[in-house]
Design a protein around this motif. Sequence first.
Motif, PDB file in Angstrom:
ATOM      1  N   THR A   1      20.692   5.632  32.037  1.00  9.56           N
ATOM      2  CA  THR A   1      19.366   5.054  31.858  1.00  9.56           C
ATOM      3  C   THR A   1      18.371   5.696  32.801  1.00  9.56           C
ATOM      4  OG1 THR A   1      20.354   2.959  31.214  1.00  9.56           O
ATOM      5  CG2 THR A   1      18.039   2.937  31.882  1.00  9.56           C
ATOM      6  N   GLN A   2      18.826   5.935  34.034  1.00  9.33           N
ATOM      7  CA  GLN A   2      17.942   6.550  35.013  1.00  9.33           C
ATOM      8  C   GLN A   2      17.513   7.940  34.553  1.00  9.33           C
ATOM      9  OE1 GLN A   2      16.552   5.222  37.631  1.00  9.33           O
ATOM     10  NE2 GLN A   2      15.447   7.115  38.067  1.00  9.33           N
ATOM     11  N   GLY A   3      18.511   8.697  33.928  1.00 14.21           N
ATOM     12  CA  GLY A   3      18.184  10.036  33.436  1.00 14.21           C
ATOM     13  C   GLY A   3      17.149   9.985  32.337  1.00 14.21           C
ATOM     14  N   VAL A   4      17.273   8.992  31.455  1.00 10.76           N
ATOM     15  CA  VAL A   4      16.299   8.835  30.375  1.00 10.76           C
ATOM     16  C   VAL A   4      14.928   8.532  30.936  1.00 10.76           C
ATOM     17  CG1 VAL A   4      15.667   7.486  28.367  1.00 10.76           C
ATOM     18  CG2 VAL A   4      18.054   8.084  28.730  1.00 10.76           C
ATOM     19  N   SER A   5      14.868   7.613  31.881  1.00 13.56           N
ATOM     20  CA  SER A   5      13.583   7.221  32.453  1.00 13.56           C
ATOM     21  C   SER A   5      12.916   8.389  33.165  1.00 13.56           C
ATOM     22  CB  SER A   5      13.791   6.061  33.435  1.00 13.56           C
ATOM     23  OG  SER A   5      14.307   4.937  32.763  1.00 13.56           O
ATOM     24  N   SER A   6      13.703   9.162  33.907  1.00 14.00           N
ATOM     25  CA  SER A   6      13.150  10.295  34.639  1.00 14.00           C
ATOM     26  C   SER A   6      12.606  11.356  33.688  1.00 14.00           C
ATOM     27  CB  SER A   6      14.230  10.906  35.535  1.00 14.00           C
ATOM     28  OG  SER A   6      13.738  12.059  36.189  1.00 14.00           O
ATOM     29  N   ALA A   7      13.417  11.722  32.675  1.00 16.89           N
ATOM     30  CA  ALA A   7      12.974  12.744  31.727  1.00 16.89           C
ATOM     31  C   ALA A   7      11.824  12.236  30.872  1.00 16.89           C
ATOM     32  CB  ALA A   7      14.141  13.179  30.833  1.00 16.89           C
ATOM     33  N   ALA A   8      11.889  10.956  30.488  1.00 16.05           N
ATOM     34  CA  ALA A   8      10.791  10.385  29.709  1.00 16.05           C
ATOM     35  C   ALA A   8       9.501  10.424  30.514  1.00 16.05           C
ATOM     36  CB  ALA A   8      11.119   8.958  29.307  1.00 16.05           C
ATOM     37  N   SER A   9       9.615  10.207  31.793  1.00 12.25           N
ATOM     38  CA  SER A   9       8.437  10.291  32.657  1.00 12.25           C
ATOM     39  C   SER A   9       7.882  11.705  32.669  1.00 12.25           C
ATOM     40  CB  SER A   9       8.803   9.853  34.074  1.00 12.25           C
ATOM     41  OG  SER A   9       7.682   9.954  34.926  1.00 12.25           O
ATOM     42  N   ASP A  10       8.791  12.701  32.718  1.00 14.75           N
ATOM     43  CA  ASP A  10       8.348  14.096  32.685  1.00 14.75           C
ATOM     44  C   ASP A  10       7.645  14.407  31.366  1.00 14.75           C
ATOM     45  OD1 ASP A  10       9.365  14.582  35.182  1.00 14.75           O
ATOM     46  OD2 ASP A  10      11.280  15.372  34.459  1.00 14.75           O
ATOM     47  N   VAL A  11       8.211  13.901  30.250  1.00 12.21           N
ATOM     48  CA  VAL A  11       7.574  14.078  28.943  1.00 12.21           C
ATOM     49  C   VAL A  11       6.183  13.486  28.967  1.00 12.21           C
ATOM     50  CG1 VAL A  11       7.624  13.424  26.509  1.00 12.21           C
ATOM     51  CG2 VAL A  11       9.745  14.079  27.658  1.00 12.21           C
ATOM     52  N   TYR A  12       6.101  12.269  29.449  1.00 15.70           N
ATOM     53  CA  TYR A  12       4.828  11.555  29.461  1.00 15.70           C
ATOM     54  C   TYR A  12       3.782  12.310  30.277  1.00 15.70           C
ATOM     55  CZ  TYR A  12       1.414   7.854  30.026  1.00 15.70           C
ATOM     56  OH  TYR A  12       0.252   7.134  30.026  1.00 15.70           O
ATOM     57  N   LYS A  13       4.194  12.816  31.428  1.00 13.04           N
ATOM     58  CA  LYS A  13       3.254  13.524  32.294  1.00 13.04           C
ATOM     59  C   LYS A  13       2.693  14.769  31.616  1.00 13.04           C
ATOM     60  CE  LYS A  13       5.393  11.912  36.592  1.00 13.04           C
ATOM     61  NZ  LYS A  13       6.275  12.278  37.719  1.00 13.04           N
ATOM     62  N   ARG A  14       3.471  15.341  30.728  1.00 13.60           N
ATOM     63  CA  ARG A  14       2.997  16.537  30.021  1.00 13.60           C
ATOM     64  C   ARG A  14       2.080  16.175  28.859  1.00 13.60           C
ATOM     65  NH1 ARG A  14       5.611  21.096  31.605  1.00 13.60           N
ATOM     66  NH2 ARG A  14       7.514  20.809  32.818  1.00 13.60           N
ATOM     67  N   GLN A  15       2.079  14.919  28.462  1.00  7.66           N
ATOM     68  CA  GLN A  15       1.279  14.478  27.330  1.00  7.66           C
ATOM     69  C   GLN A  15      -0.079  13.916  27.749  1.00  7.66           C
ATOM     70  OE1 GLN A  15       2.454  14.754  23.944  1.00  7.66           O
ATOM     71  NE2 GLN A  15       3.850  16.068  25.058  1.00  7.66           N
ATOM     72  N   VAL A  16      -0.110  13.142  28.811  1.00  8.79           N
ATOM     73  CA  VAL A  16      -1.344  12.492  29.238  1.00  8.79           C
ATOM     74  C   VAL A  16      -1.448  12.482  30.749  1.00  8.79           C
ATOM     75  CG1 VAL A  16      -1.381  10.978  27.219  1.00  8.79           C
ATOM     76  CG2 VAL A  16      -0.239  10.216  29.296  1.00  8.79           C
ATOM     77  N   ASN A  17      -2.597  12.145  31.236  1.00  3.38           N
ATOM     78  CA  ASN A  17      -2.813  11.977  32.672  1.00  3.38           C
ATOM     79  C   ASN A  17      -3.077  10.502  32.961  1.00  3.38           C
ATOM     80  OD1 ASN A  17      -2.689  14.770  33.348  1.00  3.38           O
ATOM     81  ND2 ASN A  17      -4.758  15.022  32.504  1.00  3.38           N
ATOM     82  N   GLY A  18      -2.704  10.087  34.135  1.00  4.38           N
ATOM     83  CA  GLY A  18      -2.992   8.712  34.519  1.00  4.38           C
ATOM     84  C   GLY A  18      -1.743   7.869  34.648  1.00  4.38           C
ATOM     85  N   GLU A  19      -1.929   6.568  34.715  1.00  4.34           N
ATOM     86  CA  GLU A  19      -0.811   5.654  34.912  1.00  4.34           C
ATOM     87  C   GLU A  19       0.013   5.522  33.630  1.00  4.34           C
ATOM     88  OE1 GLU A  19      -2.341   1.972  36.233  1.00  4.34           O
ATOM     89  OE2 GLU A  19      -3.198   2.781  38.084  1.00  4.34           O
ATOM     90  N   LEU A  20       1.270   5.076  33.823  1.00  3.64           N
ATOM     91  CA  LEU A  20       2.144   4.872  32.677  1.00  3.64           C
ATOM     92  C   LEU A  20       1.555   3.805  31.763  1.00  3.64           C
ATOM     93  CD1 LEU A  20       5.693   4.906  34.327  1.00  3.64           C
ATOM     94  CD2 LEU A  20       4.430   6.806  33.312  1.00  3.64           C
ATOM     95  N   THR A  21       1.631   4.077  30.451  1.00  8.04           N
ATOM     96  CA  THR A  21       1.141   3.122  29.459  1.00  8.04           C
ATOM     97  C   THR A  21       2.256   2.873  28.445  1.00  8.04           C
ATOM     98  OG1 THR A  21       0.277   4.796  27.958  1.00  8.04           O
ATOM     99  CG2 THR A  21      -1.195   4.042  29.719  1.00  8.04           C
ATOM    100  N   GLN A  22       1.908   2.236  27.360  1.00 13.12           N
ATOM    101  CA  GLN A  22       2.903   1.930  26.335  1.00 13.12           C
ATOM    102  C   GLN A  22       3.537   3.199  25.760  1.00 13.12           C
ATOM    103  OE1 GLN A  22       3.897  -1.189  25.667  1.00 13.12           O
ATOM    104  NE2 GLN A  22       5.501  -0.234  24.396  1.00 13.12           N
ATOM    105  N   THR A  23       2.799   4.322  25.785  1.00  9.40           N
ATOM    106  CA  THR A  23       3.347   5.577  25.263  1.00  9.40           C
ATOM    107  C   THR A  23       4.623   5.961  25.981  1.00  9.40           C
ATOM    108  OG1 THR A  23       1.139   6.372  24.679  1.00  9.40           O
ATOM    109  CG2 THR A  23       2.869   8.026  24.866  1.00  9.40           C
ATOM    110  N   TYR A  24       4.617   5.812  27.293  1.00  8.31           N
ATOM    111  CA  TYR A  24       5.810   6.135  28.081  1.00  8.31           C
ATOM    112  C   TYR A  24       7.000   5.292  27.637  1.00  8.31           C
ATOM    113  CZ  TYR A  24       9.095   5.572  31.916  1.00  8.31           C
ATOM    114  OH  TYR A  24      10.235   5.467  32.662  1.00  8.31           O
ATOM    115  N   TYR A  25       6.793   4.019  27.491  1.00 10.62           N
ATOM    116  CA  TYR A  25       7.886   3.126  27.109  1.00 10.62           C
ATOM    117  C   TYR A  25       8.331   3.382  25.669  1.00 10.62           C
ATOM    118  CZ  TYR A  25       6.533   0.807  31.408  1.00 10.62           C
ATOM    119  OH  TYR A  25       6.245   0.554  32.725  1.00 10.62           O
TER     120      TYR A  25
END
Length: 241
Positions: free
Chosen positions: A1-25
Amino acid sequence: TQGVSSAASDVYKRQVNGELTQTYYDIAAGIKEIGERVPMATAELARLAEGGARMGVVGKKNLLAFTETVAITASAFELPADQIGEDMGKIANLYKIPIANISALGDAINYLDDNAQSQGGDIIDVMKRVAGVAGTVNMSFRDAAALGSSFLSLGAGREVAGTASSAMIRELAIAKMQPARFQQGLDAIGMSAEAIQAAMPTDATGTILKVLEAVNKLPDAKQLQVCLLYTSDAADDTPCV
């Protein structure tokens, strides 16, 4: 789960700027759902999604579609997922395949892998090799895959299959401009340069297959002479396959 969250965070950072939103989840949840359908660890799926984002795949829907297609293809071919992901991304770009339709690319390669004497990894390699010349005759990714598979099924290696496919496309596309030797080869199989050149932009694969079928109808002793018709003087060392 931690690996998913970390990589998902990396994906999200490449898509948008700013705080985590529903897109990340949503991305993280989508990766976990793919993991329930595809025999691949969710952490590896997340890395595929991150790789897709790095290659410029934009949007949650596209990223998840890309990830699932690559995962299915990699599992089917038993090849490294990261390499398949990079190759699929390149092919999609070379053949101008919308990421939303990336599953069609995976389906075409999987079909040929299952139904012809060619392996998916080799088909992908040939598709990359012929992409440039294929674009000159508006050849679709499906036709490029089928042509490469045809040469591979004849026993050619991926490099020879790529060279032969490129040569066939290039030389037949300018059939009327070819030298006397080429024209003699066409005469031997009962085909005209004018008809071939006119047909290549609309049905390159069908035209190539007609040429190959005509060559195969010749006596074995004659085939070796005629099969060189698709090579230029600079490529005479290309084997007849």
